[in-house]
Design an enzyme around this catalytic site. Structure first.
Site, PDB file in Angstrom:
ATOM      1  N   SER A  42      68.269 -29.786 -15.628  1.00  0.00           N
ATOM      2  CA  SER A  42      68.484 -29.170 -14.436  1.00  0.00           C
ATOM      3  C   SER A  42      67.587 -29.411 -13.241  1.00  0.00           C
ATOM      4  O   SER A  42      66.749 -28.591 -12.966  1.00  0.00           O
ATOM      5  CB  SER A  42      68.427 -27.583 -14.538  1.00  0.00           C
ATOM      6  OG  SER A  42      67.399 -27.111 -14.905  1.00  0.00           O
ATOM      7  N   HIS A 145      71.222 -26.233 -20.361  1.00  0.00           N
ATOM      8  CA  HIS A 145      70.801 -26.717 -21.428  1.00  0.00           C
ATOM      9  C   HIS A 145      71.669 -26.283 -22.528  1.00  0.00           C
ATOM     10  O   HIS A 145      71.270 -26.663 -23.774  1.00  0.00           O
ATOM     11  CB  HIS A 145      69.412 -25.684 -21.689  1.00  0.00           C
ATOM     12  CG  HIS A 145      68.425 -26.274 -20.673  1.00  0.00           C
ATOM     13  ND1 HIS A 145      67.382 -25.336 -20.444  1.00  0.00           N
ATOM     14  CD2 HIS A 145      68.380 -27.260 -19.621  1.00  0.00           C
ATOM     15  CE1 HIS A 145      66.371 -26.307 -19.415  1.00  0.00           C
ATOM     16  NE2 HIS A 145      67.148 -27.148 -19.051  1.00  0.00           N
ATOM     17  N   GLN A 153      69.699 -19.581 -17.125  1.00  0.00           N
ATOM     18  CA  GLN A 153      69.058 -20.653 -18.075  1.00  0.00           C
ATOM     19  C   GLN A 153      68.407 -20.363 -19.305  1.00  0.00           C
ATOM     20  O   GLN A 153      68.538 -20.849 -20.280  1.00  0.00           O
ATOM     21  CB  GLN A 153      68.665 -21.547 -17.150  1.00  0.00           C
ATOM     22  CG  GLN A 153      68.117 -23.032 -17.965  1.00  0.00           C
ATOM     23  CD  GLN A 153      67.613 -23.957 -16.954  1.00  0.00           C
ATOM     24  OE1 GLN A 153      68.351 -24.638 -16.140  1.00  0.00           O
ATOM     25  NE2 GLN A 153      66.406 -24.102 -17.131  1.00  0.00           N
ATOM     26  N   GLU A 154      67.402 -19.560 -19.096  1.00  0.00           N
ATOM     27  CA  GLU A 154      66.229 -19.114 -19.963  1.00  0.00           C
ATOM     28  C   GLU A 154      65.860 -17.668 -20.046  1.00  0.00           C
ATOM     29  O   GLU A 154      65.607 -17.180 -18.865  1.00  0.00           O
ATOM     30  CB  GLU A 154      65.264 -20.075 -19.792  1.00  0.00           C
ATOM     31  CG  GLU A 154      65.462 -21.210 -19.650  1.00  0.00           C
ATOM     32  CD  GLU A 154      64.309 -22.323 -19.187  1.00  0.00           C
ATOM     33  OE1 GLU A 154      62.895 -21.836 -19.303  1.00  0.00           O
ATOM     34  OE2 GLU A 154      64.468 -23.439 -18.724  1.00  0.00           O
ATOM     35  N   GLU A 195      66.301 -26.969 -25.501  1.00  0.00           N
ATOM     36  CA  GLU A 195      64.893 -26.432 -25.799  1.00  0.00           C
ATOM     37  C   GLU A 195      64.672 -25.609 -27.006  1.00  0.00           C
ATOM     38  O   GLU A 195      63.421 -25.083 -27.519  1.00  0.00           O
ATOM     39  CB  GLU A 195      64.283 -25.643 -24.706  1.00  0.00           C
ATOM     40  CG  GLU A 195      64.022 -26.495 -23.416  1.00  0.00           C
ATOM     41  CD  GLU A 195      63.612 -25.778 -22.275  1.00  0.00           C
ATOM     42  OE1 GLU A 195      63.118 -24.449 -22.192  1.00  0.00           O
ATOM     43  OE2 GLU A 195      63.475 -26.317 -21.134  1.00  0.00           O
ATOM     44  N   ASP A 231      64.183 -17.679 -16.762  1.00  0.00           N
ATOM     45  CA  ASP A 231      64.246 -19.024 -15.485  1.00  0.00           C
ATOM     46  C   ASP A 231      65.638 -18.775 -15.183  1.00  0.00           C
ATOM     47  O   ASP A 231      66.522 -19.222 -16.092  1.00  0.00           O
ATOM     48  CB  ASP A 231      63.864 -20.397 -16.262  1.00  0.00           C
ATOM     49  CG  ASP A 231      64.139 -21.334 -15.276  1.00  0.00           C
ATOM     50  OD1 ASP A 231      64.474 -20.999 -14.050  1.00  0.00           O
ATOM     51  OD2 ASP A 231      63.807 -22.437 -15.422  1.00  0.00           O
ATOM     52  N   GLU A 274      61.692 -17.025 -12.656  1.00  0.00           N
ATOM     53  CA  GLU A 274      61.647 -18.279 -12.281  1.00  0.00           C
ATOM     54  C   GLU A 274      62.995 -18.676 -11.634  1.00  0.00           C
ATOM     55  O   GLU A 274      64.059 -18.490 -11.830  1.00  0.00           O
ATOM     56  CB  GLU A 274      61.387 -19.306 -13.309  1.00  0.00           C
ATOM     57  CG  GLU A 274      61.185 -20.933 -12.780  1.00  0.00           C
ATOM     58  CD  GLU A 274      61.036 -21.796 -14.106  1.00  0.00           C
ATOM     59  OE1 GLU A 274      60.212 -21.205 -14.934  1.00  0.00           O
ATOM     60  OE2 GLU A 274      61.365 -22.711 -13.981  1.00  0.00           O
ATOM     61  N   ASP A 301      60.483 -23.382  -9.101  1.00  0.00           N
ATOM     62  CA  ASP A 301      60.382 -24.610  -9.661  1.00  0.00           C
ATOM     63  C   ASP A 301      61.238 -25.675  -9.105  1.00  0.00           C
ATOM     64  O   ASP A 301      60.650 -26.475  -8.070  1.00  0.00           O
ATOM     65  CB  ASP A 301      60.921 -24.174 -11.169  1.00  0.00           C
ATOM     66  CG  ASP A 301      61.394 -25.745 -11.882  1.00  0.00           C
ATOM     67  OD1 ASP A 301      60.818 -26.838 -11.488  1.00  0.00           O
ATOM     68  OD2 ASP A 301      62.242 -25.641 -13.055  1.00  0.00           O
ATOM     69  N   LYS A 326      55.323 -29.158 -12.896  1.00  0.00           N
ATOM     70  CA  LYS A 326      55.686 -30.311 -13.878  1.00  0.00           C
ATOM     71  C   LYS A 326      55.518 -31.723 -13.237  1.00  0.00           C
ATOM     72  O   LYS A 326      55.842 -32.072 -12.401  1.00  0.00           O
ATOM     73  CB  LYS A 326      57.220 -30.405 -13.880  1.00  0.00           C
ATOM     74  CG  LYS A 326      57.996 -28.954 -14.383  1.00  0.00           C
ATOM     75  CD  LYS A 326      59.411 -28.725 -14.327  1.00  0.00           C
ATOM     76  CE  LYS A 326      60.113 -27.832 -14.961  1.00  0.00           C
ATOM     77  NZ  LYS A 326      61.366 -27.805 -14.541  1.00  0.00           N
ATOM     78  N   HIS A 354      56.741 -27.750 -19.545  1.00  0.00           N
ATOM     79  CA  HIS A 354      57.373 -28.783 -20.130  1.00  0.00           C
ATOM     80  C   HIS A 354      58.780 -29.145 -19.365  1.00  0.00           C
ATOM     81  O   HIS A 354      59.028 -28.379 -18.352  1.00  0.00           O
ATOM     82  CB  HIS A 354      57.637 -28.671 -21.660  1.00  0.00           C
ATOM     83  CG  HIS A 354      58.666 -27.552 -21.671  1.00  0.00           C
ATOM     84  ND1 HIS A 354      59.373 -27.059 -22.923  1.00  0.00           N
ATOM     85  CD2 HIS A 354      59.064 -26.245 -20.895  1.00  0.00           C
ATOM     86  CE1 HIS A 354      60.061 -26.147 -22.862  1.00  0.00           C
ATOM     87  NE2 HIS A 354      60.073 -25.614 -21.557  1.00  0.00           N
ATOM     88  N   ARG A 355      59.684 -29.892 -20.076  1.00  0.00           N
ATOM     89  CA  ARG A 355      60.889 -30.102 -19.660  1.00  0.00           C
ATOM     90  C   ARG A 355      61.778 -30.038 -20.539  1.00  0.00           C
ATOM     91  O   ARG A 355      61.359 -29.988 -21.829  1.00  0.00           O
ATOM     92  CB  ARG A 355      61.217 -31.663 -19.017  1.00  0.00           C
ATOM     93  CG  ARG A 355      60.204 -32.330 -17.777  1.00  0.00           C
ATOM     94  CD  ARG A 355      60.218 -31.347 -16.424  1.00  0.00           C
ATOM     95  NE  ARG A 355      61.708 -30.945 -16.112  1.00  0.00           N
ATOM     96  CZ  ARG A 355      61.945 -31.506 -14.901  1.00  0.00           C
ATOM     97  NH1 ARG A 355      61.144 -32.173 -14.228  1.00  0.00           N
ATOM     98  NH2 ARG A 355      63.225 -31.003 -14.515  1.00  0.00           N
ATOM     99  N   SER A 356      63.109 -29.816 -20.577  1.00  0.00           N
ATOM    100  CA  SER A 356      64.123 -29.986 -21.473  1.00  0.00           C
ATOM    101  C   SER A 356      64.063 -31.060 -22.304  1.00  0.00           C
ATOM    102  O   SER A 356      64.337 -30.703 -23.502  1.00  0.00           O
ATOM    103  CB  SER A 356      65.696 -29.275 -20.827  1.00  0.00           C
ATOM    104  OG  SER A 356      65.915 -30.205 -19.890  1.00  0.00           O
ATOM    105  N   LYS A 377      54.653 -23.060 -19.823  1.00  0.00           N
ATOM    106  CA  LYS A 377      55.872 -22.824 -20.437  1.00  0.00           C
ATOM    107  C   LYS A 377      56.211 -24.160 -21.111  1.00  0.00           C
ATOM    108  O   LYS A 377      56.448 -25.159 -20.879  1.00  0.00           O
ATOM    109  CB  LYS A 377      56.995 -22.815 -19.235  1.00  0.00           C
ATOM    110  CG  LYS A 377      58.312 -21.948 -19.375  1.00  0.00           C
ATOM    111  CD  LYS A 377      59.015 -22.081 -18.189  1.00  0.00           C
ATOM    112  CE  LYS A 377      60.119 -23.026 -18.003  1.00  0.00           C
ATOM    113  NZ  LYS A 377      61.221 -22.604 -17.011  1.00  0.00           N
TER     114      LYS A 377
HETATM  115  P1  PGA Z   1      64.796 -28.915 -17.138  1.00  0.00           P
HETATM  116  O1  PGA Z   1      64.762 -27.333 -17.273  1.00  0.00           O
HETATM  117  O2  PGA Z   1      63.420 -29.448 -17.613  1.00  0.00           O
HETATM  118  O3  PGA Z   1      65.988 -29.309 -17.446  1.00  0.00           O
HETATM  119  O4  PGA Z   1      64.600 -28.964 -15.404  1.00  0.00           O
HETATM  120  C1  PGA Z   1      63.478 -26.684 -17.342  1.00  0.00           C
HETATM  121  C2  PGA Z   1      63.219 -25.787 -16.096  1.00  0.00           C
HETATM  122  O5  PGA Z   1      64.107 -25.708 -15.258  1.00  0.00           O
HETATM  123  O6  PGA Z   1      62.384 -25.035 -15.994  1.00  0.00           O
HETATM  124 ZN    ZN Z   2      62.970 -23.961 -14.092  1.00  0.00          ZN
END
Ligand code: PGA
Ligand code: ZN
Length: 400
Positions: A42, A145, A153-154, A195, A231, A274, A301, A326, A354-356, A377
């Protein structure tokens, strides 16, 4: 001593099974560092550009590697300036932010190796105290994800009262396990998302109930405060044509989205939210921050993409009160540090992330400690996530 003598690049697997870039940096005195680029699903519209791994490697070999030979690995700015000069664009679209960030991290590790110091110390954490970043653990998720799961998403466990980083890490794993129990009791089957979070086919409303229940159970067990956060990755929910956030058959205007999120913050005492709004809507971010920013973190983000110019726009507008960092969104460690510094000067909390798509690279654990970040995170379970969490535990134990 830290003069770079060679940079080698290769394709390795990431956690989704896709190729990503790994870099090795060697110095004249035998220092060695290795870094691997993560990858988002994402991704924000304004992120630095990731090229296909093979293409990025070929371009970096041609343009960046010759410039890096002879540069001092211990001078991170010199390394990162050489990468920028080799690329020549603002967004690393010539050599790819994936090669850039892998080399940037590998050089830092090579320098730490020469110094015989842990990476976090070389990166500026010589005065680290007892404050460790609180790990935000993804326990339920969907969006980009995991298909057929939640729109949000999270859902992230936030063990804010944990007396140590180790207890925090284990608390998040316990919440992950408790979520599985609660889902099982409800007869809901669940696969896992990118993740390692549970990706159940339930509504967002039910996911709030499940996570709330799981957090309560673990809080009772461990005896310290655990909250949770989100998130929302709202840029992925936002439809430009309809000018609305799309939740399946339902839509919400920006005002309704602000109302919805503010209500969730109060109902669930959320510690963290987020990307609750679209990455282009600083104004809506500012309005929400004004409403609930005194009791929760509103984190940018996709909004900020670790970019000092976008963060400065946010500071000017009063949008959000924290930033996700990131390194691969911006391409180098120096750029990531600049964003951390600007955030700190303006009272914005930093969350290293991190990233996904990930590898076993644990640089972000050191980055979080070096920058005294409030949060990190990095998922909850799965080897590429536990690589960072276990490194945090080792750092706390002076065992790196
Ligand atoms: P991504 O997701 O690494 O797929 O961008 C993580 C996030 O959105 O924080
Ligand atoms: Zn995010």
């Amino acid at each position: 001593m830290t003069r770079i003598t060679s940079v080698s690049l290769r394709r390795v697997l990431d956690s989704r099974g896709n190729p990503t870039v790994e870099a090795d940096v060697l110095t004249e005195s035998g220092g060695f560092g290795r870094g691997a680029a993560p990858s988002g699903a994402s991704t924000g519209e304004y992120e630095a550009i990731e090229l296909p791994a093979s293409e990025s490697i070929a371009k970096a070999r041609e343009h960046a590697v010759p410039r890096l030979e002879g540069v001092y690995a211990g001078d991170q700015r010199a390394v990162d300036n050489a990468l920028r000069a080799a690329d020549g664009t603002d967004d690393f679209s010539a050599i790819g932010a994936n090669s850039a960030v892998a080399i940037s991290m590998a050089a830092a590790k090579a320098a730490a190796d020469v110094l015989g110091a842990p990476l976090y110390q070389h990166l500026g954490g010589a005065f680290r105290g007892e404050n460790f970043p609180v790990p935000l653990g993804n326990v339920v998720g969907g969006g980009e994800h995991a298909k057929e799961a939640t729109h949000i998403q999270e859902f992230l466990a936030a063990p804010v009262g944990a007396p140590s980083v180790s207890e925090a890490v284990f608390a998040n794993a316990a919440v992950h396990a408790a979520v599985a129990d609660v889902l099982d009791e409800r007869g809901v089957p669940a696969a896992k998302g990118d993740e390692g979070a549970w990706a159940p086919p339930i509504s967002d409303a039910e996911a709030f109930e499940v996570v709330d229940e799981a957090v309560d159970r673990v809080e009772d067990e461990v005896g310290f405060e655990i909250r949770f956060g989100l998130d929302m990755a709202a840029a992925e929910l936002y439809d430009d044509d309809r000018e609305a956030y799309v939740y399946g058959d339902e839509t919400k205007s920006a005002d309704e989205q602000i109302e919805y999120v503010a209500g969730l913050v109060d109902e669930y005492d959320l510690a963290y939210v987020e990307d609750p709004l679209d990455e282009n809507d600083y104004e809506a971010f500012a309005e929400l921050t004004d409403r609930v920013g005194d009791r929760t973190l509103i984190c940018g983000d996709d909004l900020f993409v670790t970019n000092v110019e976008r963060l400065q726009d946010g500071i000017d507008a009063g949008a959000a009160n924290s930033i996700l960092i990131k390194p691969n969104q911006i391409g180098t460690l120096s750029d990531a540090f600049d964003a951390v510094e600007l955030a700190a000067r303006n009272g914005y909390e930093t969350v290293i992330s991190h990233r996904s798509g990930e590898t076993e690279d644990a640089t972000i654990a050191h980055l979080a400690v070096a920058t005294d970040a409030g949060y990190i995170k990095t998922g909850t379970v799965g080897g590429e996530r536990t690589a960072k969490l276990n490194e945090l535990v080792r750092i706390a134990d002076d065992a790196v």
